[in-house]
Every structure is written in C-alpha cells, then in structure tokens.
Design an enzyme around this catalytic site. Structure first.
Site, mmCIF file in Angstrom:
data_model
loop_
_atom_site.group_PDB
_atom_site.id
_atom_site.type_symbol
_atom_site.label_atom_id
_atom_site.label_comp_id
_atom_site.label_asym_id
_atom_site.label_seq_id
_atom_site.Cartn_x
_atom_site.Cartn_y
_atom_site.Cartn_z
ATOM 1 N N ALA A 23 48.812 39.389 50.693
ATOM 2 C CA ALA A 23 48.553 39.663 49.269
ATOM 3 C C ALA A 23 48.357 41.151 48.978
ATOM 4 O O ALA A 23 48.807 41.647 47.948
ATOM 5 C CB ALA A 23 47.329 38.883 48.795
ATOM 6 N N ASP A 61 38.819 40.196 46.533
ATOM 7 C CA ASP A 61 39.457 39.538 47.684
ATOM 8 C C ASP A 61 38.838 38.166 47.936
ATOM 9 O O ASP A 61 38.734 37.713 49.070
ATOM 10 C CB ASP A 61 39.361 40.417 48.950
ATOM 11 C CG ASP A 61 40.200 39.876 50.090
ATOM 12 O OD1 ASP A 61 41.163 39.129 49.827
ATOM 13 O OD2 ASP A 61 39.875 40.174 51.258
#
Ligand code: CA
Length: 587
Positions: A199, A321
């Site tokens: 990501a 995150d």
C-alpha cells in the site's frame, strides 16, 4: 476406485448412517470443497490456513492437555534451509506437512518423521527484495484437489503437484512491480483466492480469484476506485469514488488485502480484510477528507463473482496505517441471550469488533489495548469517535496504537470450548506529524507524515507485547499475559491449551481457560505460528522458528530428542536483530 469409495462415503455420511468420525478414519486423499467445508470434523489434520473456513486456528485434539503438557518433548526437527524470517502456519494432510519458508520456498515433509518428501523453490529473484515492503516472508499454502498453491513474493500464484512439488501452472497476479505476496491463498468453491501487499509503494490493492484447475482469472475486486475519467469496474467502486477527493488514483490509494480471508459456506460469503491508505496522510491522499472506501474494511463478497454484499469500515479515512488485514474469525455465539452468527476482528487500530456476518451490522467494538486515537465507537453510526488532533493536522502527536498495529499478521485463535479469542498483540505508541516536504515517489514508502515526537513530550514508551484472552460475547478481557514484544501467532486446542511464543524465543503453553503457564521450551527467536495434528494415534505440536537454522520443531508426549543448540548470533548483532527480524510493519 478411490473416487468411487469417497463418493460412497459421502453418500453414506449424507444418509446419516455413519458418524463423521468414520469418514475421518478413512481420510480420503483428495481435498475437495466438501473436505474443506468439513474440516472441523477432520480433527487429525490441518487442511487450510486457519484449520477451517471459519479461521479459528483451533484444533479439537486433546491427547496433549493441561494435565500432561509438561511431558512434551522434541520428536524431531526439520531444517528448512531457508534461514530468515518465518510467519508460516503449515498445513497437514494425509500424513504430510506442507510449509513455507522465506522467499516463498515450499516444502513437504513426512508428518511422522520429518523426512523431506519434496521441496520447491520458485526462484524469486532476490533483487525483488526492495520491491517487497516487508521482507521475504510467507505465511503458507493452500491445498485443493491434488495441488498445493503458493503465492510467491514476486506476485506469482503457483500450483504445485501435491505429490511431487512440480509446477502445474503459474500465473502473474500483480499488475504492478511494487505489489508483493506474503499471505496464504485460500480455495473456495474451486477458486484460489489471493491478495497482495504494498500500500505504501503507490499501488492499488485488490483481491483476485483464479480457477484452481487452470489458473484462469475468474474475478478481481479492487479495494479502491481507479481513475474516474474511465468507467468504474462495478457499481461498488462508483459508490466508493464519492468518498475520495483530489487525484488519488495517481498515487494508487493502497488498500492492499495482504492476509485476512474467511468463508461462510452456509451464507456463501467470502470475507476479505483490506489494507491501509497510501500515502498514510489522508490530507495528501484525498485532500478535503472522505472515508476513502474501501480502505481498512471488512468486505463480504460473493465467492463466485467477487461482487460485494456488505462492507464495514473499521477506520474511515485511515491516517495511521490502521489496516483491517488482521485475521478474522467466524463463530456462532449467544450475545445478550440471542444466538448470533458473527465475524470478529482485532485490527491494527486497537478495537475488537463483533459484527453480524450476514448483514455487516456492528454488534460491539471495544479496545483490547491502549489507544488514544479514538475514545470509542459510536454504536448508532458504527464510526470511531476520534480525539482532537488524532489526525495530526495541527502538528505532531503521539498515537496509540502504533503504526505496527495493536495486532498484525500473527493469527489470533478461538476456542469453542472456552468461547474465548486469544489475541497475540502489541501495546505501542507512534509519533505522527504532517510532512510539508512530502513528494510522492512510486516504489518508495510514501507516508506524507513525519515520525518525530511532539515538542516537550516524554519519549514514546517502549512497546510491549501481550497475549489476551477475550470474550467476544461481552467484548471484555478474561486474562492477559505480558511480554517485552510480540513474536508469532497462537494455536488453541481441545486440551484446554493455548500455544504462544515469547520474544526471547520460547514456545509456551497456557491453560486456555485461566492463562496459567504450563509448559515452556527455548527454541530461539523468530517463532511463527504453531499447529497440531494426530497420526498413528499420536498428537504432535509443531512450529517454525526462523533463527535456529530455519527449523520446524515437532513435539509429542514423552519424546526426548535433544533441542539443537542455538547458533551464535553474528558479530555486532544481538539475537533480536538482523536477518531474522520479523516484520511488524505495514504491508
Ligand atoms: Ca501498511
């Protein structure tokens, strides 16, 4: 002949003439959809990553129990020759163990003796390393219809002959050189399900399904919408695009589903846990805000088409995150006097979520560790109640839980005996601040955040690890054990035992009901996730350890083999550092 017999057995079973145990004794060699569906009634094996489609990491075996566990000794160990990091949960079928080491190497060994049957190195180019965010880890394989499936670090999905380890087919699953695979595939209704990580590197995450026989792509579900000037792949993504702003697609958006899947064969729903946003700072990723669907969410998809039935977003507009890629468990439990079919997850953000797995309705959410980014979850809206400046728009702030996550790749487990979930977690804080100098670079870690403690703040406290027994019915803690940090995952058994590991390299057994430490053996740091099986009337417990020669250690009652001595740590490096470092970070 074999197939006919298996068919007869199934028919006999369906007629209710024979109990499930009779089928277990027969152990047909083909692992088909029915075998996977019935995995809970095959106590002697471990056929899929979480042992069953509900992903419980629970075995009903009880030859080894809370009274005799002290008699466990080493039966044999197998050196994998893949010294580095281990996150694997091995599978056991028909007397063979199928495991993985680093760089996606697969091995098959005899479950009685540890003798190697075959070994397959997919020859991942070692120069791919920097393209993979989080090291060359692999968490395991899937078995189906005579094949063993592995997701290689470089994005290939490879089908191997279960008997020989030879490649049957291989397909590239990634669209982008900065996507990587560390997670275990699952097989649902003849389709191999696989996700990917990366990501932070500027990629667009998705989950794919491939025909198990041929490797042909059946469907792909993107977690985040693409360039809105082109047609959206489905109405789900058209709806998601309304929750994004700016030109997010130029930075990929993230959302990579790198680990968590579960399947309910009755509801026929495939559950997928999705990753964090990329870059981390939403103000950069999606200027002006928005929930950024379907980041950090639990998705319920139809396994035949990949179409979405419902979603629940654990962290709307992720900024820290906070992936929702942590393993999810399905269970049927009584809550407030009512029997519920639920899915539970303890994602990085520190809340333990209990959802109705048919509708996606939030039933409860409570923190299982120290957090300060939210004070709770609003039960009316299902949204977290964020604290002031948790999004660090007004300058640096220390955020609990840390970016490594209150819980990461380490599987939690659920015992239907104790009705408790065993979460291997981390208690940590992490400083976040905006990064005014951020410039997006594909293939690099893109945070758009700085990690400097707020001025005049005390230094971040040292992180610690824990094992907590959690009651999902009441969403409360039952017992807790603390460690200096968190190594591998958990296993819970019908013998009232939870197996866990400590950062100094011990495999430990606790009583599942009370958390009393009952057994402990030093194996070396870098312990992955234990499994158990029974063969020739003997129950075994095994675990992979990265920094003792990359070894599978297998224990049984009254076995007495000596534990191989720990190799000396390389000069200038402590045992807790170096090549064997386990990834706690983001994928
Ligand atoms: Ca991440």
């Amino acid at each position: 002949m074999k197939q006919t017999r298996a068919t007869i057995f199934r028919r006999v079973l369906l007629l209710g003439i024979l109990p499930a145990s009779a089928l277990t004794a027969q152990q047909p060699s083909r692992i088909d959809q029915n075998a996977l569906k019935r995995a809970p009634s095959r106590p002697n094996e471990w056929l899929t990553y979480g042992r069953d489609y509900a992903e419980t990491h629970y075995s009903p075996l009880k030859q080894i129990d809370d009274r005799n566990v002290g008699r466990l000794g080493l039966a044999w160990s197998y050196e994998t020759h893949t010294v580095a990091t281990f996150e694997d949960t091995p599978l056991i079928a028909d007397g063979v163990i199928y495991g993985t080491g680093s760089w996606s190497v697969v091995f098959a060994v005899d479950a009685r003796t540890g003798k190697e049957i075959w070994r397959h190195d997919p020859d991942v180019d070692r120069s791919f390393g920097p393209h993979a965010c989080c090291g060359p880890n692999n968490r395991g394989v899937a078995i189906y219809d005579g094949m063993v499936y592995v997701g290689a670090l470089d994005g290939r999905l490879i089908a191997l002959d279960q008997k020989t380890g030879k490649t049957i087919w291989s397909v590239k699953t990634t669209e982008d050189e900065y996507q990587s695979i560390t997670g275990a595939p699952r097989v649902v209704k003849g389709k191999v399900i696989i996700g990917n990580g990366g990501a932070e590197f500027g990629v667009r995450g998705y989950v794919s399904a491939y025909d198990a026989k041929t490797g042909k792509l059946a469907w792909r579900f993107y977690v985040v919408p693409g360039d809105p000037s082109k047609p959206f792949e489905n109405p789900e993504l058209a709806a998601a695009a309304k929750t994004w702003h700016g030109e997010w697609w130029k930075m990929g958006g993230g959302g990579t589903p790198w680990d968590a899947f579960a399947y309910d064969p009755v509801a026929d729903l495939l559950y997928v846990g999705t990753g964090n946003g990329g870059p981390w700072n939403r103000e950069v990723r999606s200027p002006g805000g928005g929930d950024n669907l379907y980041l950090s969410s639990i998705l319920a998809l139809k396994p035949e088409t990949g179409r979405m039935v419902w979603y629940y977003q654990t962290t709307p507009g992720d900024q820290w995150d906070f992936t929702a890629t942590q393993n999810m468990i399905l269970m049927d439990i009584a809550i407030d006097g009512r029997q519920r079919k639920v899915i539970v997850q303890a994602p990085k953000n520190g809340f333990f979520y209990v959802l109705d797995r048919i509708t996606g309705e939030l039933i409860s959410a409570k923190p299982f560790t120290d957090i300060n980014w939210a004070t709770g979850v609003d039960m009316k809206t299902g949204r977290p109640i964020e604290t002031p400046n948790a999004r660090y728009t007004n300058g640096p702030v220390l955020i609990w839980a840390g970016a490594g996550g209150a819980h990461s790749w380490q599987p939690m487990s659920y015992s239907p005996d104790t009705k408790l979930v065993y979460i291997p977690g981390t208690n940590a804080a992490f400083p976040f601040g905006p990064d005014p100098n951020f410039k997006f670079t594909r293939g690099r870690q893109n945070f758009a955040a700085t990690f400097v403690s707020p001025p005049n703040a005390a230094p971040p406290p040292t992180p610690s690890g824990f094992l907590v027994a959690w009651d999902p019915a009441t969403n409360t803690e039952r017992w807790r054990v603390k460690y200096p940090s968190r190594p591998g995952g958990t296993l819970v058994t019908g013998g009232n035992l939870v197996f866990d590991s400590s950062p100094d390299g011990h495999l430990l057994a606790y009583s599942a009901d009370k958390g009393e430490k009952l057994w402990d053996v030093a194996l070396g740091p870098g312990i992955a996730t234990p499994v158990t099986w029974l063969i020739d009337s003997k129950q075994y417990v095994a675990v992979l350890v990265g920094r003792n020669g990359g070894r599978l250690f297998t224990f049984a009652l009254d076995a007495k083999e000596p534990i191989p001595a720990l190799p000396s740590p390389p000069p200038g490096r402590g045992r807790g550092r170096g090549a064997g470092r386990q990834s706690q970070q983001s994928q």
